[in-house]
Scaffold this motif. Sequence first.
Motif, PDB file in Angstrom:
ATOM      1  N   ASP A   4       0.816  -1.214   0.000  1.00  0.00           N
ATOM      2  CA  ASP A   4       0.000   0.000   0.000  1.00  0.00           C
ATOM      3  C   ASP A   4       0.854   1.270   0.000  1.00  0.00           C
ATOM      4  OD1 ASP A   4      -2.236  -1.607   0.135  1.00  0.00           O
ATOM      5  OD2 ASP A   4      -2.420  -1.445   2.312  1.00  0.00           O
ATOM      6  N   ASP A   5       2.151   1.131  -0.016  1.00  0.00           N
ATOM      7  CA  ASP A   5       3.058   2.270   0.101  1.00  0.00           C
ATOM      8  C   ASP A   5       3.287   2.918  -1.272  1.00  0.00           C
ATOM      9  OD1 ASP A   5       5.084   4.079   0.567  1.00  0.00           O
ATOM     10  OD2 ASP A   5       6.430   2.647   1.523  1.00  0.00           O
ATOM     11  N   PRO A   6       2.731   4.116  -1.494  1.00  0.00           N
ATOM     12  CA  PRO A   6       2.906   4.757  -2.802  1.00  0.00           C
ATOM     13  C   PRO A   6       4.360   5.113  -3.095  1.00  0.00           C
ATOM     14  CG  PRO A   6       1.830   6.260  -1.272  1.00  0.00           C
ATOM     15  CD  PRO A   6       1.921   4.925  -0.589  1.00  0.00           C
ATOM     16  N   LEU A   7       5.155   5.354  -2.064  1.00  0.00           N
ATOM     17  CA  LEU A   7       6.558   5.699  -2.306  1.00  0.00           C
ATOM     18  C   LEU A   7       7.338   4.514  -2.861  1.00  0.00           C
ATOM     19  CD1 LEU A   7       7.432   8.070   0.668  1.00  0.00           C
ATOM     20  CD2 LEU A   7       6.703   8.634  -1.654  1.00  0.00           C
ATOM     21  N   ARG A   8       6.955   3.312  -2.459  1.00  0.00           N
ATOM     22  CA  ARG A   8       7.593   2.126  -3.052  1.00  0.00           C
ATOM     23  C   ARG A   8       7.301   2.056  -4.534  1.00  0.00           C
ATOM     24  NH1 ARG A   8       7.882  -3.417   0.453  1.00  0.00           N
ATOM     25  NH2 ARG A   8       8.977  -2.459   2.172  1.00  0.00           N
ATOM     26  N   GLU A 122      -7.673  11.469 -15.501  1.00  0.00           N
ATOM     27  CA  GLU A 122      -6.769  10.742 -14.601  1.00  0.00           C
ATOM     28  C   GLU A 122      -5.329  11.222 -14.773  1.00  0.00           C
ATOM     29  OE1 GLU A 122      -8.898   6.379 -14.133  1.00  0.00           O
ATOM     30  OE2 GLU A 122      -7.790   6.815 -15.978  1.00  0.00           O
ATOM     31  N   GLN A 123      -4.915  11.465 -16.007  1.00  0.00           N
ATOM     32  CA  GLN A 123      -3.560  11.960 -16.256  1.00  0.00           C
ATOM     33  C   GLN A 123      -3.348  13.302 -15.563  1.00  0.00           C
ATOM     34  OE1 GLN A 123      -2.267  11.891 -20.367  1.00  0.00           O
ATOM     35  NE2 GLN A 123      -3.311   9.948 -20.728  1.00  0.00           N
ATOM     36  N   GLN A 124      -4.330  14.180 -15.638  1.00  0.00           N
ATOM     37  CA  GLN A 124      -4.230  15.480 -14.984  1.00  0.00           C
ATOM     38  C   GLN A 124      -4.199  15.330 -13.469  1.00  0.00           C
ATOM     39  OE1 GLN A 124      -3.506  18.183 -16.611  1.00  0.00           O
ATOM     40  NE2 GLN A 124      -3.425  19.396 -14.769  1.00  0.00           N
ATOM     41  N   GLN A 125      -5.005  14.414 -12.942  1.00  0.00           N
ATOM     42  CA  GLN A 125      -5.022  14.164 -11.498  1.00  0.00           C
ATOM     43  C   GLN A 125      -3.675  13.634 -11.020  1.00  0.00           C
ATOM     44  OE1 GLN A 125      -8.378  11.492 -11.344  1.00  0.00           O
ATOM     45  NE2 GLN A 125      -9.754  13.076 -10.571  1.00  0.00           N
ATOM     46  N   VAL A 126      -3.115  12.670 -11.749  1.00  0.00           N
ATOM     47  CA  VAL A 126      -1.808  12.117 -11.389  1.00  0.00           C
ATOM     48  C   VAL A 126      -0.768  13.226 -11.358  1.00  0.00           C
ATOM     49  CG1 VAL A 126       0.076  10.631 -12.186  1.00  0.00           C
ATOM     50  CG2 VAL A 126      -2.263   9.763 -12.159  1.00  0.00           C
ATOM     51  N   LYS A 127      -0.762  14.055 -12.386  1.00  0.00           N
ATOM     52  CA  LYS A 127       0.207  15.152 -12.460  1.00  0.00           C
ATOM     53  C   LYS A 127       0.071  16.081 -11.257  1.00  0.00           C
ATOM     54  CE  LYS A 127       1.601  19.028 -15.350  1.00  0.00           C
ATOM     55  NZ  LYS A 127       1.350  19.787 -16.572  1.00  0.00           N
ATOM     56  N   GLN A 128      -1.167  16.482 -10.938  1.00  0.00           N
ATOM     57  CA  GLN A 128      -1.388  17.397  -9.814  1.00  0.00           C
ATOM     58  C   GLN A 128      -0.982  16.773  -8.478  1.00  0.00           C
ATOM     59  OE1 GLN A 128      -5.539  18.293 -10.418  1.00  0.00           O
ATOM     60  NE2 GLN A 128      -5.089  20.075 -11.696  1.00  0.00           N
ATOM     61  N   LEU A 129      -1.341  15.507  -8.293  1.00  0.00           N
ATOM     62  CA  LEU A 129      -1.008  14.839  -7.038  1.00  0.00           C
ATOM     63  C   LEU A 129       0.497  14.652  -6.885  1.00  0.00           C
ATOM     64  CD1 LEU A 129      -3.885  12.199  -6.983  1.00  0.00           C
ATOM     65  CD2 LEU A 129      -3.673  14.231  -5.520  1.00  0.00           C
ATOM     66  N   LEU A 130       1.164  14.263  -7.968  1.00  0.00           N
ATOM     67  CA  LEU A 130       2.614  14.073  -7.892  1.00  0.00           C
ATOM     68  C   LEU A 130       3.345  15.395  -7.676  1.00  0.00           C
ATOM     69  CD1 LEU A 130       3.189  11.318 -10.584  1.00  0.00           C
ATOM     70  CD2 LEU A 130       3.430  11.102  -8.102  1.00  0.00           C
ATOM     71  N   ARG A 132       2.191  17.886  -5.968  1.00  0.00           N
ATOM     72  CA  ARG A 132       2.013  18.165  -4.537  1.00  0.00           C
ATOM     73  C   ARG A 132       2.965  17.325  -3.707  1.00  0.00           C
ATOM     74  NH1 ARG A 132      -4.191  17.573  -3.455  1.00  0.00           N
ATOM     75  NH2 ARG A 132      -3.442  17.331  -1.321  1.00  0.00           N
ATOM     76  N   MET A 133       3.088  16.043  -4.049  1.00  0.00           N
ATOM     77  CA  MET A 133       4.022  15.173  -3.326  1.00  0.00           C
ATOM     78  C   MET A 133       5.450  15.692  -3.486  1.00  0.00           C
ATOM     79  SD  MET A 133       2.606  11.326  -4.068  1.00  0.00           S
ATOM     80  CE  MET A 133       3.798  10.504  -2.998  1.00  0.00           C
ATOM     81  N   GLN A 134       5.801  16.086  -4.703  1.00  0.00           N
ATOM     82  CA  GLN A 134       7.144  16.606  -4.957  1.00  0.00           C
ATOM     83  C   GLN A 134       7.420  17.815  -4.081  1.00  0.00           C
ATOM     84  OE1 GLN A 134       8.127  17.396  -9.094  1.00  0.00           O
ATOM     85  NE2 GLN A 134       9.537  18.988  -8.488  1.00  0.00           N
ATOM     86  N   GLN A 135       6.456  18.722  -3.962  1.00  0.00           N
ATOM     87  CA  GLN A 135       6.651  19.915  -3.128  1.00  0.00           C
ATOM     88  C   GLN A 135       6.812  19.537  -1.661  1.00  0.00           C
ATOM     89  OE1 GLN A 135       7.082  23.186  -4.277  1.00  0.00           O
ATOM     90  NE2 GLN A 135       7.896  23.239  -2.207  1.00  0.00           N
ATOM     91  N   ASN A 136       5.991  18.607  -1.182  1.00  0.00           N
ATOM     92  CA  ASN A 136       6.106  18.155   0.212  1.00  0.00           C
ATOM     93  C   ASN A 136       7.488  17.581   0.486  1.00  0.00           C
ATOM     94  OD1 ASN A 136       3.421  18.819   0.637  1.00  0.00           O
ATOM     95  ND2 ASN A 136       2.693  16.720   0.420  1.00  0.00           N
ATOM     96  N   VAL A 137       7.937  16.699  -0.396  1.00  0.00           N
ATOM     97  CA  VAL A 137       9.234  16.046  -0.205  1.00  0.00           C
ATOM     98  C   VAL A 137      10.363  17.061  -0.371  1.00  0.00           C
ATOM     99  CG1 VAL A 137      10.799  14.288  -1.115  1.00  0.00           C
ATOM    100  CG2 VAL A 137       8.371  13.766  -0.824  1.00  0.00           C
ATOM    101  N   SER A 138      10.218  17.974  -1.319  1.00  0.00           N
ATOM    102  CA  SER A 138      11.231  18.998  -1.539  1.00  0.00           C
ATOM    103  C   SER A 138      11.394  19.878  -0.303  1.00  0.00           C
ATOM    104  CB  SER A 138      10.852  19.851  -2.752  1.00  0.00           C
ATOM    105  OG  SER A 138      11.825  20.822  -2.996  1.00  0.00           O
ATOM    106  N   ASP A 139      10.273  20.277   0.272  1.00  0.00           N
ATOM    107  CA  ASP A 139      10.337  21.089   1.498  1.00  0.00           C
ATOM    108  C   ASP A 139      11.037  20.318   2.611  1.00  0.00           C
ATOM    109  OD1 ASP A 139       8.926  23.073   0.161  1.00  0.00           O
ATOM    110  OD2 ASP A 139       7.010  22.635   1.144  1.00  0.00           O
ATOM    111  N   ASN A 140      10.731  19.027   2.731  1.00  0.00           N
ATOM    112  CA  ASN A 140      11.339  18.188   3.754  1.00  0.00           C
ATOM    113  C   ASN A 140      12.827  18.013   3.490  1.00  0.00           C
ATOM    114  OD1 ASN A 140      11.149  15.077   5.254  1.00  0.00           O
ATOM    115  ND2 ASN A 140      10.199  16.869   6.189  1.00  0.00           N
TER     116      ASN A 140
END
Length: 152
Positions: A4-8, A122-130, A132-140
């Motif tokens: 269930d781990d999306p990062l994997r 779905e392609q647009q959703q994936v792009k937007q979600l990724l 957001r994840m990129q920004q979260n990880v980048s900030d971290n």
Amino acid sequence: MPGDDPLRAIGVIAKALDGIANIEFKQFDLTRGQYMYLSRICEEPGLTQTQLGERIKVDRATATRAIQQLEAHGFIRRENDDQDRKQKHVWPTEKANQVYPRIRAENEHSTQIALQGFSATEQQQVKQLLLRMQQNVSDNWDFVKRGGVRKY
């Protein structure tokens, strides 16, 4: 649960695509992810080595080694900054500009393969979600790089 781990899943995707690119770009004397550096340099000529490392999220030593190898193979040239002699700007050479369209084509093809069977929504959703994840990880990443300690 590991399944269930999306990062994997993201890690597996990234490793697979990196492996493919490393094989395909070997013919151009690009190895071990150097195509990522070359892409950023072609997209933003004149970046400093520090800025380039920040874009790719690697430490200074890793970026320096990759840049030195790209320079040794004639893909880039470095110039000292006029105000800060410690800073070096990186510029693509003609050789880089000839290879860059192939790198872009590979990226576009890989993106098409990865998104195969996804609707436009779905392609647009994936792009937007990724993104957001990129920004979260980048900030971290920035937090940890500045000496911060994450609490688990």
